[in-house]
Design a protein around this motif. Structure first.
Motif, PDB file in Angstrom:
ATOM      1  N   GLY A   1       0.778  -1.236   0.000  1.00 46.12           N
ATOM      2  CA  GLY A   1       0.000   0.000   0.000  1.00 46.12           C
ATOM      3  C   GLY A   1       0.806   1.281   0.000  1.00 46.12           C
ATOM      4  O   GLY A   1       0.265   2.352   0.284  1.00 46.12           O
TER       5      GLY A   1
ATOM      6  N   ASN B   1      -6.117   0.449  -2.669  1.00 41.22           N
ATOM      7  CA  ASN B   1      -4.966  -0.355  -3.067  1.00 41.22           C
ATOM      8  C   ASN B   1      -5.403  -1.816  -3.120  1.00 41.22           C
ATOM      9  O   ASN B   1      -5.767  -2.395  -2.087  1.00 41.22           O
TER      10      ASN B   1
ATOM     11  N   CYS C   1      -3.674  -4.348  -3.348  1.00 42.46           N
ATOM     12  CA  CYS C   1      -2.774  -5.226  -2.590  1.00 42.46           C
ATOM     13  C   CYS C   1      -3.155  -5.289  -1.125  1.00 42.46           C
ATOM     14  O   CYS C   1      -2.738  -6.184  -0.412  1.00 42.46           O
ATOM     15  N   LEU C   2      -3.926  -4.304  -0.651  1.00 39.31           N
ATOM     16  CA  LEU C   2      -4.324  -4.284   0.755  1.00 39.31           C
ATOM     17  C   LEU C   2      -5.764  -4.736   0.938  1.00 39.31           C
ATOM     18  O   LEU C   2      -6.320  -4.643   2.021  1.00 39.31           O
ATOM     19  N   LEU C   3      -6.360  -5.177  -0.149  1.00 44.28           N
ATOM     20  CA  LEU C   3      -7.761  -5.581  -0.077  1.00 44.28           C
ATOM     21  C   LEU C   3      -7.794  -7.101  -0.140  1.00 44.28           C
ATOM     22  O   LEU C   3      -7.170  -7.709  -1.011  1.00 44.28           O
TER      23      LEU C   3
ATOM     24  N   GLY D   1     -10.636  -2.484   7.390  1.00 45.99           N
ATOM     25  CA  GLY D   1     -10.021  -1.901   6.200  1.00 45.99           C
ATOM     26  C   GLY D   1      -8.856  -2.726   5.680  1.00 45.99           C
ATOM     27  O   GLY D   1      -8.531  -2.689   4.496  1.00 45.99           O
ATOM     28  N   GLY D   2      -8.226  -3.448   6.544  1.00 43.53           N
ATOM     29  CA  GLY D   2      -7.157  -4.358   6.125  1.00 43.53           C
ATOM     30  C   GLY D   2      -5.803  -3.701   5.916  1.00 43.53           C
ATOM     31  O   GLY D   2      -4.832  -4.370   5.579  1.00 43.53           O
ATOM     32  N   THR D   3      -5.707  -2.408   6.131  1.00 40.60           N
ATOM     33  CA  THR D   3      -4.467  -1.725   5.734  1.00 40.60           C
ATOM     34  C   THR D   3      -3.280  -2.079   6.625  1.00 40.60           C
ATOM     35  O   THR D   3      -2.141  -1.914   6.215  1.00 40.60           O
TER      36      THR D   3
ATOM     37  N   MET E   1      -3.257  -6.671   6.264  1.00 41.01           N
ATOM     38  CA  MET E   1      -2.755  -7.223   4.999  1.00 41.01           C
ATOM     39  C   MET E   1      -1.231  -7.107   4.895  1.00 41.01           C
ATOM     40  O   MET E   1      -0.578  -7.919   4.252  1.00 41.01           O
TER      41      MET E   1
ATOM     42  N   GLN F   1      -6.092   6.334  -1.063  1.00 40.53           N
ATOM     43  CA  GLN F   1      -6.481   4.923  -1.139  1.00 40.53           C
ATOM     44  C   GLN F   1      -6.584   4.315   0.255  1.00 40.53           C
ATOM     45  O   GLN F   1      -7.496   3.534   0.541  1.00 40.53           O
ATOM     46  N   ILE F   2      -5.645   4.652   1.099  1.00 43.74           N
ATOM     47  CA  ILE F   2      -5.657   4.080   2.451  1.00 43.74           C
ATOM     48  C   ILE F   2      -6.757   4.727   3.286  1.00 43.74           C
ATOM     49  O   ILE F   2      -7.455   4.038   4.028  1.00 43.74           O
TER      50      ILE F   2
END
Lengths: 157, 286, 763
Positions: free
Chosen positions: A45, A60, A62-64, B32-34, B37, B104-105
């Motif tokens: 991200g 992003n 890649c972060l989903l 949110g997974g930030t 992930m 995006q984040i």
């Protein structure tokens, strides 16, 4: 390996997939859907090269978690142009020499697309804020920002 | 692809709580997974049942409830940034969302995740501290509230039990003339805070400080309310010389908590600088 | 010089390939689908410096899904890589010299299996003391990292009598400067994929800056005939020097060599983390620079003692040290020079080419020195630069007489109005009480092409009997736009539109070598090779046209796919007609072009020689605001004037300038690769869109007689003056100088405190 059944819209088409529970949306987009326009630049991200639009918002990929795409509308760079031609953002990126190596380009386009979906007349600062999560090492951003500005759909242009 | 994960998306909070009651020990809550992930990719995620709470209605929404401001745990940073309610009642919180990571984040990251991750650098924490926020969580033994300053027991170590879910944050609305959040990062976006600070303040007609709340981020392992500094300034006019003195006190308080690490060479003066800068709009020059 | 009018040169022709890129359809190496690939993963060293006693791969091979594990023993050819000096094994044999070193290569069905297998390889090391500082590595008794010792090279440039000039100086300044490791951080992590084709040829698609070099190295590693290896450059997502070294290519070749019989493609995509760990960095420099000038501000002498850290391997280290030595004077005439640059091995990640090859590091020093003298002598920094600027007729420190295309003064003149405006209006304008403003200048010169060595390029152009044109070039376009520029050069000569030139690029089966996409050399050198090939073709067409149009050659012009008589435009013949006639007569319509700039190697003892045939020049102006309380720096504007000889594609030149400024902002303020600590993009910060100043690009065209249509180059020059300009601006704002990069929060705040701004009473 647990798989999760998900149904979602990709660039206007419905798809149903069984995805590995731990897969990222980016892995599924690139490897299962074969849409290679979304790029992996960092996987965490920090670069924005994998930016896609989910339910109107830039994220992003890649972060989903892929499983989280269930029920969503996903737009990737492949869905920007329509049979009538390129999206104005794509046209302006070419016209203003905003494309160099092109690895960041899809992500930049998707961030800008999401911005336009939210605001018809974004100011230059708002454009900068919208693409600040899309790193580019080639252009220094100036021609990118100018191109996005030129593609602003609102009437104030 | 990470092979040994499972994924579960409950449709109600009750279902989520039930799930955690049995599998909480092996479960990571994802919204949110930030952060999750990133850990997953790095192979650092130990509890590999992923419980997706991002769509639980019970965790969403920003609203006034009586005297209190309630922010759902799954509210994203983008929603915080766009919220007129927060702009009015919690401007420091709203401001911290503006430069949070990237667009995006902000679209995915949630306030619950930012707090629950217990990173010392979490940008939402100092604003929550000055709003004397409480974290609400729900588990099999019911609901409980925890002051925001007590959520983390250390860096990345959270008080929340394995069978609990953060559902909301309850804030005291601003009720002050002045509130702000500022951060120092190595760049203007996608920057982890090197240091952040939130301040809330009231002054009487002569400029004397009648209320002050001050919180520091990214400097101490757990959230830090700077009560000594607050008490020192209370009832006084914030003249530049006094603010400089208060800044020194602030730095002392910070060092008392963290000890003298190598980063202190920068942080000791910078924390005073940031403090003087954040309060410069209210400084008295007479 | 007379202004010639061109149809295509000087036009901002749209990028070839841009349409595919905005559609997401450009095919980067990681996007190539050749069927179910086997996945490669290198097991990298666990030590920075150690002997390898034994490698046991049995446990890894036993894992289900592992197809092979290879070590140095499995390399049939020469297990040594390096474009200048060969010192880097593809797979470590007897020892490891850094954490980046690959010890074994795993080939597996999936990434997960490959990771498991890589971990299962057991390596018995005998650790050796690890050296990270060049001075440690040079110390008496230091363990040798390579058999020949730890000093790779000392490059010397000497001219005149420095000591006498120092003795007579009105101003003598000696300072030490320091720069760190820098990561290229191209957006596309290194990647490649390969397969064995029907003829048994190993075909490798790779993200690369130099496919023909890759070819040579893979052929050498595998001991194969040339025609059994084919390298094709995939769309390449930036390089900036790091994709000049072999990254994945050798591994893919080795796997195909041993496992080609499986009929599976093999693929290696570096994660960002692996790209950080395993690829080259910019050389850190420590520079002691002493300069002297007379009362008027004229520079009279310079002494430099510099050490650069090349890490575990040479890569481009020799070129970096040589270029740093030659460029030490900056774009200034200094009669007495004594420069020594040592390039030293350590156990850090190896350092190689990065945009500027030592010149950016040296520019920090020479541009700081100029400002220090200016301050001491109360001379305006712009006037000081103008007074000392190289001009036509000047002799450089290597004894080269500069005969043409010296545009530094023009760059200074172009920046001057902005500088005055900034000094007179922007500086005194009110800002926040805790902020201080500063304006700074940075100048540079940059030799185009490799330093004092042959570096030819070739190209081939073919006209089909129907008149259609194909240009074959080995020149890797990594995003900078060379494919477009080369098509413009051919198109101009043939009177065609660039779209009419079909390009075949960077495929060793079809193209001949254009050398590396480095040293800002492709426009000048490959541009000349293309011009040479195209003029050869044009000449046979003209000869044929003379017959046909009954007019002498010098009366003929190429225009719109035809050859016309200049004075009688109605007299014309289509090129297709001419091509058909030439073809039918058995004449040749395929022409090879060649160009090698005229250089003379540097004398090892004195540095005398002609290192480059031509130089680019630039001056940047930076306007900055410094937060005296926190050390934050905001760069408000950069004005960047560049002498490029001729802008063949002005919008592309602007793109290079803006991109260079961005990289310069990063170099100046935030970038620092910490060995062993910088692991992912969370740990390494390049500028975002929100960090960028407004950039005002100014193109200066001091045409180079030997360049294609007068062109030189701009790729690296764009970066070089930015950091010195920013550092000079910060120093001016604070009245305290920053001597080490990056000018981080920590360093700037320390300078602010030291200068007394931090405790200043705010009002």
């Amino acid at each position: 390996m647990q798989t999760v059944h998900i149904e979602f819209m990709v660039n206007g088409k419905e798809v149903a997939l069984d995805v590995p529970a731990g897969a990222t949306a980016l892995q599924v987009i690139r490897e299962m859907l074969g849409l290679k326009g979304s790029k992996e630049g960092c996987g965490i991200g920090e670069c924005g090269a994998c930016t896609v639009v989910v339910d109107g918002k830039a994220v992003n990929a890649c972060l989903l978690l892929a499983a989280q795409l269930d029920g969503c509308r996903l737009l990737t760079v492949e869905g920007l142009a329509d049979p009538a031609g390129l999206h104005p953002l794509q046209e302006k990126m070419i016209e203003h020499h905003a494309v160099q190596c092109g690895f960041c380009t899809p992500g930049v386009l998707m961030s800008s697309y999401a911005l336009f979906a939210e605001k018809a007349n974004p100011k230059r600062e708002e454009i900068v804020a919208a693409v600040a999560g899309n790193l580019c090492r080639c252009t220094g951003y100036q021609q990118i920002i100018t191109a996005i500005e030129a593609a602003v759909p609102g009437e104030n242009r | 692809m990470n092979r040994d994960c499972t994924y579960h998306r409950p449709s109600t909070l009750a279902e989520a709580v039930d799930y955690l009651a049995t599998k909480g020990g092996e479960t990571t809550i994802i919204a949110g997974g930030t952060d999750v992930m990133v850990d997953l990719r790095a192979g650092k995620l130990e509890r590999r049942n992923l419980l997706d709470v991002s769509r639980l209605d019970e965790l969403r929404g920003i609203r006034l409830e009586g005297e209190k401001l309630v922010v759902g745990a799954a509210v994203t940073l983008a929603e915080i940034h766009r919220s007129p309610l927060l702009a009015n009642h919690a401007p420091a919180l709203q401001k911290c969302a503006r430069n949070f990571a990237s667009a995006q984040i902000r679209n995915k990251a949630t306030i619950g995740g930012n707090v629950g991750h217990c990173s010392p650098c979490g940008d939402t924490i100092p604003p929550l501290v000055i709003h004397q926020a409480e974290m609400v969580c729900t588990g099999s033994s019911g609901q409980r509230r925890l002051p925001i300053t007590e959520v983390a027991t250390g860096a990345y170590r959270c008080q929340i039990a394995r069978d609990e879910i953060i559902t909301a944050f309850v804030l005291e609305p601003v009720g002050a003339d002045f509130a702000d959040f500022q951060k120092i990062g190595r760049r203007q976006a996608l920057a982890i805070s090197r240091m952040s600070m939130a301040a809330m303040l009231n002054q009487d007609q002569e400029g004397r400080i009648t209320m002050l709340r001050l919180a520091l981020g990214a400097c101490t392992p757990t959230p830090c309310r700077l009560r000594l500094v607050e008490e020192f300034l209370l009832g006084k006019k914030p003249q530049p010389a006094l603010l400089m003195q208060a800044g020194e006190l602030l730095a002392e308080q910070m060092i008392a908590i963290t000890g003298r690490r190598s980063s202190i060479i920068y942080k000791e003066p910078a924390v005073q600088g940031l403090f003087r800068r954040i309060l410069s709009p209210v400084a008295c020059h007479d | 010089m007379t202004e010639e009018r061109y149809a295509v040169i000087g036009q901002s022709v749209l990028r070839k390939g841009a349409r595919e890129k905005v559609l997401g359809a450009a095919v980067f190496a990681a996007d190539i689908d050749l069927g179910r690939p086997l996945v490669l993963l290198a097991r990298r060293s666990d030590h920075s410096h150690a002997l390898i006693r034994q490698i046991d791969v049995a446990a890894a091979l036993a894992i289900d899904g592992v197809k092979g594990v290879f070590t140095a023993r499995d390399i049939p050819g020469v297990n040594l890589l390096g474009i200048i000096n060969k010192d880097q094994p593809l797979l470590a044999d007897d020892k490891v010299r850094s954490r980046a070193d690959a010890v074994a290569l795993v080939v597996a069905e999936s990434q997960a299996v490959a990771e498991q297998a890589a971990e299962a390889i057991s390596i018995d090391y005998q650790p050796l003391p690890a050296l990270f500082e060049p001075l440690e590595a040079l110390a008496e008794g230091a363990p040798p990292i390579h058999k020949k010792g730890n000093l790779l090279l000392t490059r010397v440039v000497r001219r005149g009598d420095v000591d006498s000039a120092f003795a007579a100086a009105a101003s003598l300044i000696e300072k030490e400067y320091e720069t760190g490791f820098i990561e290229h951080n191209y957006l596309e992590p290194d990647a490649g994929i390969g397969h064995v084709d029907a003829d048994g040829t190993l075909v490798i698609y790779a993200s690369t800056q130099n496919p023909h070099y890759d070819h040579k190295e893979v052929v050498g590693l595998l001991d194969l005939p040339d025609e059994k290896v084919r390298i094709i450059q995939a769309a390449t997502g930036g390089g900036f020097g790091s994709k000049l070294d072999l990254n994945v290519q050798g591994f893919i070749g080795l796997a195909l060599h041993h496992l080609g019989h499986l009929g599976r493609p093999v693929r290696y995509i570096y994660s960002r983390e692996e790209a950080y760990l395993a690829t080259s960095k910019r050389h850190p420099f420590r520079i002691r620079m002493t300069t002297a000038c007379d009362r008027s501000g004229r520079l009279t002498a310079m002494r430099v003692r510099a050490v650069c850290n090349t890490g575990a391997y040479g890569s481009y280290g020799i070129a970096v040290a040589s270029r740093a030595a030659v460029h030490a004077t900056g774009p200034y005439a200094i009669d007495n020079v004594d420069v020594e640059v040592q390039c030293v091995y350590t156990n850090a990640t190896y350092c190689g080419a990065m945009r500027g090859f030592g010149a950016p590091q040296m520019a920090l020093a020479h541009e700081s020195q100029i400002d220090l003298h200016a301050e001491e002598l109360h001379i305006d920094p712009l006037a000081m630069r103008t007074m000392n600027a190289l001009q036509v007729g000047a002799t450089s420190s290597t004894g080269q007489i500069l005969t043409a295309s010296i545009g530094y003064r023009q760059c200074l003149e172009a920046v001057a109005p902005y500088y005055r405006q900034a000094c007179d209006h922007w500086l005194p304008a009110p800002t926040l009480p805790h902020r201080r403003r500063g304006v700074g200048l940075g100048g540079m010169w940059y030799g185009i092409g490799n330093t004092g060595v042959q570096n030819p390029s070739t190209a081939r152009i073919e006209m089909a009997p129907d008149g259609s044109v194909t240009l074959f070039t080995g020149c890797a376009d990594i995003g900078q736009g060379s494919t477009t520029v080369l098509s413009q050069i051919a198109a101009e000569i043939l009177g065609l539109s660039p779209e009419a030139i079909r390009m075949v690029v960077a495929d060793t089966k079809y193209t001949t070598s254009a050398g590396a996409t480095s040293a800002s050399r492709q426009t000048y050198i490959s541009g000349n090779a293309v011009a040479n090939a195209t003029r050869n073709l044009a000449n046979v067409l003209l000869t044929e046209a003379v017959n046909r149009l009954r007019a002498p050659k010098n009366s003929l012009l190429f225009s719109g796919g035809e050859i016309v008589v200049a004075s009688k435009p109605e007299v014309r013949v289509a090129m297709a007609t001419l091509a058909r006639r030439i073809h039918d007569k058995g004449g040749t319509l395929s022409w090879q072009g060649f160009f090698d700039p005229e250089t003379v190697p540097l004398d090892p003892q004195t540095g005398e020689g002609v290192p480059y045939a031509t130089y680019a020049f630039a001056c940047h102006l930076a306007e900055v605001e410094v937060d005296t309380l926190t050390g934050e720096v905001h760069v408000a504007r950069v004005v960047a004037a560049h002498d490029v000889g001729r802008a063949i594609n002005p919008a592309s030149v602007v793109g290079q300038i803006c991109g260079g400024v961005a990289m310069g902002v990063g170099f100046a303020l935030m970038e620092e690769f910490e060995q062993g600590r910088t692991e992912s993009m969370k740990d390494y910060h390049i500028p975002t869109a929100a960090d960028m100043p407004e950039v005002v690009p100014i193109i200066i065209e001091a045409a180079e007689p030997s360049g294609p249509f007068g062109a030189k180059g701009v790729g690296e020059p764009a970066l070089i003056p930015t950091a010195p300009a920013i550092v000079n601006a910060i120093s001016a704002a604070l009245n305290r100088r920053i001597y080490a990069l990056p000018a981080s929060l920590e360093r700037v705040l320390a300078a602010s405190i030291d200068a007394g701004h931090y405790r200043r009473k705010e009002r």
